[in-house]
Design an enzyme around this catalytic site. Sequence first.
Site, PDB file in Angstrom:
ATOM      1  N   ASP A 205       0.902  -1.080  -0.096  1.00 59.42           N
ATOM      2  CA  ASP A 205      -0.067  -0.019  -0.005  1.00 59.42           C
ATOM      3  C   ASP A 205       0.925   1.104   0.006  1.00 59.42           C
ATOM      4  OD1 ASP A 205      -2.580   1.547   0.267  1.00 59.42           O
ATOM      5  OD2 ASP A 205      -1.837   2.032   2.345  1.00 59.42           O
ATOM      6  N   LEU A 286      -7.162   6.503   2.602  1.00 59.95           N
ATOM      7  CA  LEU A 286      -7.348   7.353   1.379  1.00 59.95           C
ATOM      8  C   LEU A 286      -6.167   7.499   0.539  1.00 59.95           C
ATOM      9  CD1 LEU A 286      -9.115  10.069   3.361  1.00 59.95           C
ATOM     10  CD2 LEU A 286      -9.999   8.723   1.652  1.00 59.95           C
ATOM     11  N   ARG A 287      -5.066   6.563   0.673  1.00 57.03           N
ATOM     12  CA  ARG A 287      -4.017   6.689  -0.256  1.00 57.03           C
ATOM     13  C   ARG A 287      -4.223   6.452  -1.645  1.00 57.03           C
ATOM     14  NH1 ARG A 287      -0.172   3.779   3.166  1.00 57.03           N
ATOM     15  NH2 ARG A 287       0.761   5.661   4.400  1.00 57.03           N
ATOM     16  N   GLY A 288      -5.199   5.616  -2.029  1.00 57.96           N
ATOM     17  CA  GLY A 288      -5.448   5.128  -3.294  1.00 57.96           C
ATOM     18  C   GLY A 288      -6.044   6.574  -3.982  1.00 57.96           C
ATOM     19  N   VAL A 291      -2.991   9.298  -4.501  1.00 59.50           N
ATOM     20  CA  VAL A 291      -2.034   8.957  -5.584  1.00 59.50           C
ATOM     21  C   VAL A 291      -2.752   9.263  -6.909  1.00 59.50           C
ATOM     22  CG1 VAL A 291      -0.799   6.983  -6.424  1.00 59.50           C
ATOM     23  CG2 VAL A 291      -0.714   7.443  -4.122  1.00 59.50           C
TER      24      VAL A 291
END
Length: 347
Positions: A205, A286-288, A291
Site C-alpha cells: 500500500d 485514502l492513499r489510493g 495517488v
Amino acid sequence: MNKIQNQARPVFPFTAIIGQEEMKLALVLNMIDPKIGGVMIMGDRGTGKSTTIRAIADLLPEIEVVSDDLFNSHLYDYDLMSDFVKQQIQNQVNLTTHSIKVPMVDLPLGATEDRLCGTIDIEKALNEGIKSFEPGLLAKANRGILYVDEVNLLDDHLVDILLDSAASGWNTVEREGISIRHPARFVLVGSGNPEEGELRPQLLDRFGMHAEIRTVKDPYLRVKIVEQRTNFDHDPYSCIDEFRNKQKDLKESIIVAQKKLSSIVIDYDLKVKISQICAILNVDGLRGDIVTNRAAKAFAAYQNKDEVDVYDIKKVITLCLRHRLRKDPLDTIDSGNKVDQVVSEIL
C-alpha cells in the site's frame, strides 16, 4: 573524468526498450512528480526490470547540488536541505554548487541498517565533541532513485525504515543520545518476482504505483528485443547514438511536465468519481484517492494539457489501485481487471 566514467559503463537507452509500456509510464510519472510515492514492479524474471530502471535514471536532467555537502542538498528548496546547509545560509555564507547526474542507488539484499541509514562515530562525539556522521545509502539517494531488486526478499525491518523515510522525506539516526537527521527524498523503486513471495499488504500500500509485467509472447517482438539487446552489447555507442534524438525529446517533455505540474487542475466532479471508484472497490484508507489524483495530474502535464480529463484518469488508475484491493482467496478475477470493470462503469 566524467567522460571516462560514462564510457566505462554505457547505459541501455530508455527509448530503445520495446514493450513494457506500463512499467515505463509508471517510472516516467514518478520522475515528473516524485510525491506519487514510487513504483513496485512485479513480473517474470528476465523481462528487463533492472535495465529499464537504470535507463530512466540515465535519461533524467542533471541536478544542482551544494558542494561539500553529503546529502545532495538543494540551494533554495528548504525541504531538500541538510541542517548544515540551512545553518550556512542563516550565517550568510556564500555556498558554491555543481551539477551531478540524478543519483541512482542500489540497495543490496544483504545490506545492514547501518549501511542503509548511516552511522554516528560515537568515539569522536565523546572525545572531541564533534557530531561525526558516516552517511548511508539514504543520504546518497536524496533527490534521486533508490532501487531495491527482489524487494519481497528484503528484511521486513529494513523495508519499514525505507518506507518511513520515503513517506516523511527525512532519515533520523540516533545512538547513545546523539541524533542526526538529514533529508532523504527519493523515488523508491522496488522490483520482484511474485513466485518468490508476496509483499505484506501494508507494505504494498505504501508504494504509489504497481506495474505488472509479463514475458512478451509475440515471437516477432521477441526477436526484435533480442536483436536490440545484441546490437547494444556488440556496439553500445552506435546504439546510444541511434536513439539520441528520441532520448532528448523524452527528456525535454519530462522537464516541461515538471514545470507545468503545479498549474494542472482537476475538476471537482472527476475527483468525486475517483473517490467513488475507490469506495466501490473497497480500497482501505485514502492513499489510493490521493495517488490517483497526483498521477492523473502528472499524466496530463506529460501530455502537455492544462486540465485532467477522463482519459488521463483511465490511463493511470489501474496502476494506482490494483495493489490496494483486499485479496479474496476465492476470487478468480485479476485485481487489474476488477479495477478496469469498475472504472468503465463509473467513467
